[in-house]
Design an enzyme around this catalytic site. Structure first.
Site, mmCIF file in Angstrom:
data_model
loop_
_atom_site.group_PDB
_atom_site.id
_atom_site.type_symbol
_atom_site.label_atom_id
_atom_site.label_comp_id
_atom_site.label_asym_id
_atom_site.label_seq_id
_atom_site.Cartn_x
_atom_site.Cartn_y
_atom_site.Cartn_z
ATOM 1 N N GLU A 53 -1.119 5.197 7.855
ATOM 2 C CA GLU A 53 0.040 4.657 7.143
ATOM 3 C C GLU A 53 0.659 3.530 7.965
ATOM 4 O OE1 GLU A 53 3.273 7.054 4.789
ATOM 5 O OE2 GLU A 53 3.955 6.850 6.864
ATOM 6 N N TYR A 59 4.548 -1.431 1.940
ATOM 7 C CA TYR A 59 3.976 -0.143 2.332
ATOM 8 C C TYR A 59 2.470 -0.193 2.101
ATOM 9 C CZ TYR A 59 2.677 4.769 2.318
ATOM 10 O OH TYR A 59 2.061 5.963 2.599
#
Length: 241
Positions: A197, A109
Site C-alpha cells: 500500500e 491511493y
C-alpha cells in the site's frame, strides 16, 4: 509478516519507486543528526509502528529545525501510540524515521492485495489519497479503481495507463505513473508479498510522483525464499498470541 514503513520504502527504492530522502533514528540525538544528513529546511518525524492512522494519533510531526526534530523525537520514544488499527494497548515506539518534507500538490491511493476469494492479485487505486482504505470503501466507493491481474501474463502496461487515466492524472504524468505502478507490482510479485500500500502516493509541486508512505505484508510460508525479508521481522510489534 508485516514490516515498518522505512523498510517498505527501502524495498520500493530498490525497485526504482521514488521515495523522499530519509533516515532511521533510535534516539533523539540521532534524529537531530539525520536533519544534517538529509539537508533542507523542513523535516517530518514519523513513529515506526505496525499500525495505520499514526498521523491522527500524533505519531507524525512536521518540524522546521533540528532542535524541534529532537524535541518531537524525545516525546515519541518510549510512548505507546494508540491508533484505530493498534488496539487499545497501542504499540510501543522505539524507532523513528526522519525524512525531508515534501511539497504536496495532490494525494493518491495505490494498493496491491492478494484476493484469496478469486485467487488473483488485485490493484486498487483512488484519486483520494491520505485516507484509510476502509474509510474510502465506506464513504467513497465510487472513486475506487479496481484492476485484476491475470497471473499468466502479469500487470501489463496498458492496465497501468488505464489506472493513471482513471485517477485523473495529467497527460505529462501518465508515463511516469505507469512506471511507478508496474515497479511496485514487481516488488510485490518478486518478494511474495500479500499486500503493498502506498498511501499517499503524492504528486509534488514540481510535478513528479513520490511514495510518501508505504506498507507491506508478506506470505510467512514464502519467507524461506527471501531471507533478506525474514530478517526485517520485528516481533516486538506482533501479538504474542
Amino acid at each position: 509478516m508485516d514490516i515498518h514503513e522505512y523498510q517498505a520504502k527501502e524495498i520500493l527504492a530498490r525497485f526504482d519507486v521514488p521515495i523522499p530522502r530519509g533516515g532511521l533514528a533510535y534516539s533523539p540525538e540521532q534524529a537531530s543528526y539525520r536533519c544534517t544528513e538529509i539537508g533542507g529546511s523542513a523535516w517530518v518525524v514519523k513513529a515506526q509502528i505496525h499500525a495505520g492512522g499514526r498521523g491522527e494519533a500524533g505519531g507524525v510531526k512536521v518540524c522546521h529545525s533540528d532542535r524541534e526534530v529532537q524535541d518531537v523525537a524525545n516525546s515519541l520514544f518510549g510512548r505507546r501510540l494508540v491508533t484505530k488499527q493498534s488496539g487499545p494497548r497501542g504499540k510501543l515506539i522505539y524507532r523513528v524515521y526522519v525524512e525531508e518534507a515534501t511539497e504536496i500538490a495532490r494525494e493518491l491511493y495505490f494498493g496491491i492485495v492478494l484476493d484469496r476469494r478469486i485467487e488473483r492479485v488485485c490493484i486498487i487505486a483512488s484519486p483520494d489519497g491520505g485516507v484509510e482504505i476502509e474509510e474510502l470503501v465506506r464513504s467513497k466507493p465510487e472513486t475506487l479503481v479496481r484492476t485484476t491481474i491475470e497471473p499468466a501474463v502479469g500487470f501489463l502496461e496498458f492496465q497501468a495507463r488505464e489506472i493513471a487515466f482513471a485517477l485523473g492524472l495529467p497527460s505529462a504524468l501518465i508515463a511516469q505513473a505507469s512506471r511507478v505502478f508496474r515497479r511496485a507490482y514487481r516488488a510485490f510479485r518478486d518478494l511474495d508479498a500479500t499486500m503493498l500500500e502506498i498511501n499517499p502516493l503524492v504528486v509534488t509541486s514540481k510535478g513528479s510522483l513520490v511514495a510518501l508512505d508505504a506498507k507491506m505484508s508478506f506470505d510467512d510460508n514464502a519467507l524461506f525464499r527471501h531471507l533478506e525479508i525474514s530478517e526485517l521481522r520485528d516481533r516486538s510489534q506482533e501479538d504474542a498470541r
